[in-house]
Design an enzyme around this catalytic site. Structure first.
Site, PDB file in Angstrom:
ATOM      1  N   TRP A   1      -8.780  -1.891  -2.407  1.00 42.83           N
ATOM      2  CA  TRP A   1      -9.250  -0.599  -1.902  1.00 42.83           C
ATOM      3  C   TRP A   1      -9.681   0.354  -3.004  1.00 42.83           C
ATOM      4  O   TRP A   1      -9.720   1.572  -2.783  1.00 42.83           O
ATOM      5  CB  TRP A   1      -8.147   0.128  -1.103  1.00 42.83           C
ATOM      6  CG  TRP A   1      -7.736  -0.503   0.173  1.00 42.83           C
ATOM      7  CD1 TRP A   1      -6.524  -1.053   0.457  1.00 42.83           C
ATOM      8  CD2 TRP A   1      -8.514  -0.620   1.366  1.00 42.83           C
ATOM      9  NE1 TRP A   1      -6.510  -1.520   1.745  1.00 42.83           N
ATOM     10  CE2 TRP A   1      -7.727  -1.254   2.329  1.00 42.83           C
ATOM     11  CE3 TRP A   1      -9.825  -0.249   1.712  1.00 42.83           C
ATOM     12  CZ2 TRP A   1      -8.181  -1.545   3.611  1.00 42.83           C
ATOM     13  CZ3 TRP A   1     -10.272  -0.519   2.984  1.00 42.83           C
ATOM     14  CH2 TRP A   1      -9.449  -1.156   3.917  1.00 42.83           C
ATOM     15  N   ILE A   2      -9.982  -0.143  -4.180  1.00 48.18           N
ATOM     16  CA  ILE A   2     -10.172   0.756  -5.323  1.00 48.18           C
ATOM     17  C   ILE A   2     -11.584   1.353  -5.330  1.00 48.18           C
ATOM     18  O   ILE A   2     -12.570   0.649  -5.622  1.00 48.18           O
ATOM     19  CB  ILE A   2      -9.857   0.017  -6.648  1.00 48.18           C
ATOM     20  CG1 ILE A   2      -8.482  -0.669  -6.543  1.00 48.18           C
ATOM     21  CG2 ILE A   2      -9.930   0.990  -7.824  1.00 48.18           C
ATOM     22  CD1 ILE A   2      -7.365   0.195  -5.957  1.00 48.18           C
TER      23      ILE A   2
ATOM     24  N   GLY B   1       0.826  -1.201   0.000  1.00 49.24           N
ATOM     25  CA  GLY B   1       0.000   0.000   0.000  1.00 49.24           C
ATOM     26  C   GLY B   1       0.860   1.251   0.000  1.00 49.24           C
ATOM     27  O   GLY B   1       0.802   2.068  -0.917  1.00 49.24           O
TER      28      GLY B   1
ATOM     29  N   GLU C   1      -4.750   8.045   0.860  1.00 47.73           N
ATOM     30  CA  GLU C   1      -3.886   9.016   0.160  1.00 47.73           C
ATOM     31  C   GLU C   1      -2.516   9.112   0.849  1.00 47.73           C
ATOM     32  O   GLU C   1      -1.870  10.151   0.867  1.00 47.73           O
ATOM     33  CB  GLU C   1      -4.568  10.376   0.069  1.00 47.73           C
ATOM     34  CG  GLU C   1      -4.155  11.088  -1.198  1.00 47.73           C
ATOM     35  CD  GLU C   1      -5.284  11.379  -2.171  1.00 47.73           C
ATOM     36  OE1 GLU C   1      -6.372  10.753  -2.083  1.00 47.73           O
ATOM     37  OE2 GLU C   1      -5.056  12.211  -3.045  1.00 47.73           O
TER      38      GLU C   1
ATOM     39  N   GLY D   1     -22.132   8.175  27.821  1.00 46.89           N
ATOM     40  CA  GLY D   1     -22.566   6.865  27.305  1.00 46.89           C
ATOM     41  C   GLY D   1     -23.229   6.949  25.946  1.00 46.89           C
ATOM     42  O   GLY D   1     -23.099   6.039  25.116  1.00 46.89           O
TER      43      GLY D   1
HETATM   44  C1  FAD Z   1     -11.648   3.936   2.573  1.00 52.50           C
HETATM   45  C2  FAD Z   1     -10.405   3.783   1.740  1.00 52.50           C
HETATM   46  C3  FAD Z   1     -10.428   4.172   0.411  1.00 52.50           C
HETATM   47  C4  FAD Z   1      -9.294   4.005  -0.381  1.00 52.50           C
HETATM   48  N1  FAD Z   1      -9.365   4.317  -1.720  1.00 52.50           N
HETATM   49  C5  FAD Z   1      -8.323   4.002  -2.535  1.00 52.50           C
HETATM   50  C6  FAD Z   1      -8.440   4.173  -3.950  1.00 52.50           C
HETATM   51  O1  FAD Z   1      -9.462   4.644  -4.477  1.00 52.50           O
HETATM   52  N2  FAD Z   1      -7.386   3.803  -4.730  1.00 52.50           N
HETATM   53  C7  FAD Z   1      -6.236   3.271  -4.201  1.00 52.50           C
HETATM   54  O2  FAD Z   1      -5.327   2.975  -4.960  1.00 52.50           O
HETATM   55  N3  FAD Z   1      -6.099   3.105  -2.858  1.00 52.50           N
HETATM   56  C8  FAD Z   1      -7.120   3.446  -2.012  1.00 52.50           C
HETATM   57  N4  FAD Z   1      -7.011   3.243  -0.653  1.00 52.50           N
HETATM   58  C9  FAD Z   1      -5.800   2.628  -0.116  1.00 52.50           C
HETATM   59  C10 FAD Z   1      -4.939   3.545   0.725  1.00 52.50           C
HETATM   60  O3  FAD Z   1      -4.301   4.480  -0.086  1.00 52.50           O
HETATM   61  C11 FAD Z   1      -3.968   2.646   1.515  1.00 52.50           C
HETATM   62  O4  FAD Z   1      -4.732   1.982   2.506  1.00 52.50           O
HETATM   63  C12 FAD Z   1      -2.834   3.432   2.148  1.00 52.50           C
HETATM   64  O5  FAD Z   1      -1.954   3.932   1.178  1.00 52.50           O
HETATM   65  C13 FAD Z   1      -2.029   2.559   3.136  1.00 52.50           C
HETATM   66  O6  FAD Z   1      -1.677   1.347   2.549  1.00 52.50           O
HETATM   67  P1  FAD Z   1      -1.982  -0.027   3.339  1.00 52.50           P
HETATM   68  O7  FAD Z   1      -3.386  -0.006   3.811  1.00 52.50           O
HETATM   69  O8  FAD Z   1      -1.577  -1.157   2.465  1.00 52.50           O
HETATM   70  O9  FAD Z   1      -1.061   0.010   4.622  1.00 52.50           O
HETATM   71  P2  FAD Z   1       0.503  -0.392   4.711  1.00 52.50           P
HETATM   72  O10 FAD Z   1       1.291   0.248   3.623  1.00 52.50           O
HETATM   73  O11 FAD Z   1       0.607  -1.868   4.829  1.00 52.50           O
HETATM   74  O12 FAD Z   1       0.916   0.292   6.078  1.00 52.50           O
HETATM   75  C14 FAD Z   1       0.348  -0.148   7.320  1.00 52.50           C
HETATM   76  C15 FAD Z   1       0.863   0.781   8.394  1.00 52.50           C
HETATM   77  O13 FAD Z   1       2.270   0.611   8.523  1.00 52.50           O
HETATM   78  C16 FAD Z   1       2.919   1.812   8.863  1.00 52.50           C
HETATM   79  N5  FAD Z   1       3.904   2.152   7.827  1.00 52.50           N
HETATM   80  C17 FAD Z   1       3.969   1.722   6.544  1.00 52.50           C
HETATM   81  N6  FAD Z   1       5.034   2.232   5.918  1.00 52.50           N
HETATM   82  C18 FAD Z   1       5.684   2.993   6.817  1.00 52.50           C
HETATM   83  C19 FAD Z   1       6.875   3.805   6.787  1.00 52.50           C
HETATM   84  N7  FAD Z   1       7.615   3.926   5.666  1.00 52.50           N
HETATM   85  N8  FAD Z   1       7.223   4.454   7.924  1.00 52.50           N
HETATM   86  C20 FAD Z   1       6.479   4.341   9.060  1.00 52.50           C
HETATM   87  N9  FAD Z   1       5.368   3.606   9.146  1.00 52.50           N
HETATM   88  C21 FAD Z   1       4.961   2.946   8.046  1.00 52.50           C
HETATM   89  C22 FAD Z   1       1.774   2.857   8.968  1.00 52.50           C
HETATM   90  O14 FAD Z   1       1.330   2.919  10.305  1.00 52.50           O
HETATM   91  C23 FAD Z   1       0.691   2.274   8.097  1.00 52.50           C
HETATM   92  O15 FAD Z   1      -0.614   2.746   8.430  1.00 52.50           O
HETATM   93  C24 FAD Z   1      -8.113   3.461   0.174  1.00 52.50           C
HETATM   94  C25 FAD Z   1      -8.093   3.117   1.535  1.00 52.50           C
HETATM   95  C26 FAD Z   1      -9.207   3.270   2.322  1.00 52.50           C
HETATM   96  C27 FAD Z   1      -9.136   2.869   3.781  1.00 52.50           C
END
Ligand code: FAD
Length: 386
Positions: A161-162, A136, A369, A346
């Protein structure tokens, strides 16, 4: 009593009319339906269509292609109004053209006529497919590939998550096209119509917040698209996306501002009504200080966010300012929601309460984002580069 939190004084004059349009629309169409759409988890097609009729969907696309050409400050002003009313419905309204803006900037005339114009004219909706099930945050570590085969590209891999992955007419897909030592030059962007063979999408499991917006798990299985669907040049995908996210993050800051305002309004109203120990809860100084802190942080975040919008418009260190606005505003939303819950006692945990909805929704913009840890990496790195 109205706190008038999303006041116009901070909003540049050219953005005030559309902000009023957004507020009226939100009061009439979004706020009254928020609870029901949270409960049912339905896609708010009717509200999306009403938003289109009102000229408030996909209108950052230029007039040349059928849109209103709203700039970043105008879109920010719309975002804070929509998100104050309800974040789930607001996300659907704002996602209808997500990513299409890159086609306007880098696409060919033919691509713009075929794909961008229908979005601006509200005949089609779109989405942006970057994140994957296994990756992500690391934008230069995505696995989905696009291999050149004659005059076509063949896509294989998965996205997660698209937004609108199921509902969209086409999506902008970020895929790997190279394997050079420079990991930032290995990605490209493509227009992929969702009725292409080899494109399969299904909704991800139900979320705890923003249930009126829908995200998908997308699988590309030998999904063939013509080479004309490449956006810009091969290998430039990461750079185009990074620039696009500078705009997007300012707007996501607006998501936080709307939510933070909703939390403060709701907490304020509750403690001025509720009586304990023979007086209103708002008479306790500890509560007054809590409300004062919510206001302070909200105003600080909002000033930063509008400043960032200007900086990004002027291309003045945009990455730094966008990351600061996104981080500050979305975290104020979380903090205000947390404090707002406490002040509701509550009743805070009753699922149909607006404060409970804001609390659940506020967890989301600190992740999407780019998680705020990633934003802090950018803020640190780009502060040193000035
Ligand atoms: C409601 C919703 C809508 C979304 N819509 C879209 C969309 O339309 N298109 C799309 O492409 N994506 C979309 N996303 C995806 C979103 O962009 C990702 O969830 C986000 O970029 C984080 O990626 P991940 O969930 O894989 O978390 P990961 O990358 O696995 O990270 C998990 C956690 O690890 C920690 N972490 C990771 N890397 C680091 C670092 N370098 N340094 C410190 N800590 C770190 C952070 O705490 C992070 O929250 C959406 C997400 C949600 C929840």
């Amino acid at each position: 009593m109205s706190l008038n939190l999303l006041s116009e004084d901070l909003v540049p004059e050219h953005a005030r009319d559309v902000k009023r349009e957004a507020r009226e629309f939100a009061e009439e169409h979004i706020a009254p339906n928020a609870e029901e759409y949270y409960r049912t988890g339905d896609y708010p097609w009717e509200i999306l269509e009403a938003g289109m009729d009102a000229g408030l969907v996909a209108q950052d696309i230029g007039e040349e292609y059928g849109g209103r050409g709203l700039d970043l400050e105008q879109i920010l002003a719309v975002a804070e109004e929509f998100y104050r009313a309800d974040a789930g419905i607001a996300l659907t309204l704002q996602l209808a053209s997500f990513g299409a803006e890159m086609l306007e900037q880098y696409g060919t005339d033919d691509q713009k006529e075929r794909y961008l114009r229908p979005v601006a004219e509200n005949d089609q909706i779109t989405g942006l497919a970057v994140s994957e099930p296994d990756v992500g945050s690391d934008l230069a570590g995505m696995h989905t590939t696009a291999e050149k085969d004659g005059d076509e590209y063949v896509l294989n891999g998965e996205k997660y998550w698209i937004g609108n992955g199921v509902e969209a007419d086409w999506v902008t897909v970020y895929a790997k096209t190279g394997d050079t030592d420079d990991r930032y030059m290995n990605y490209s962007l493509f227009v992929v119509p969702t009725d292409t063979d080899g494109y399969e999408a299904e909704h991800i499991p139900e979320k705890m917040g923003m249930r009126a917006s829908k995200q998908a798990h997308v699988v590309f299985d030998d999904c063939r698209i013509p080479e004309e669907n490449l956006i810009g040049s091969e290998g430039a995908g990461f750079m185009m996306l990074a620039d696009f996210f500078n705009h997007g993050r300012v707007v996501v800051g607006g998501h936080g501002l709307g939510l933070a305002a909703a939390a403060l309004e709701e907490a304020w109203a509750f403690v001025h009504e509720r009586e304990e120990f023979g007086r209103h809860v708002s008479d306790f100084q500890a509560v007054q200080h809590g409300l004062a802190d919510m206001r302070l942080e909200f105003e600080a975040a909002r000033a930063l966010n509008y400043r960032a919008a200007r900086k990004v418009e002027e291309y003045d260190n945009p990455g730094l300012w966008a990351a600061m606005a996104k981080t500050k505003s979305t975290e104020v939303a979380v903090d205000n929601a947390e404090q707002g819950m406490q002040f509701h006692g509550g009743r805070s945990i009753l699922t149909d309460r607006r404060i409970a909805r804001v609390y659940r929704d506020a967890r989301i913009p600190v992740i999407y984002e780019g998680a705020n840890e990633i934003q802090r990496n950018l803020i640190y790195r780009q502060s040193g580069e000035q």
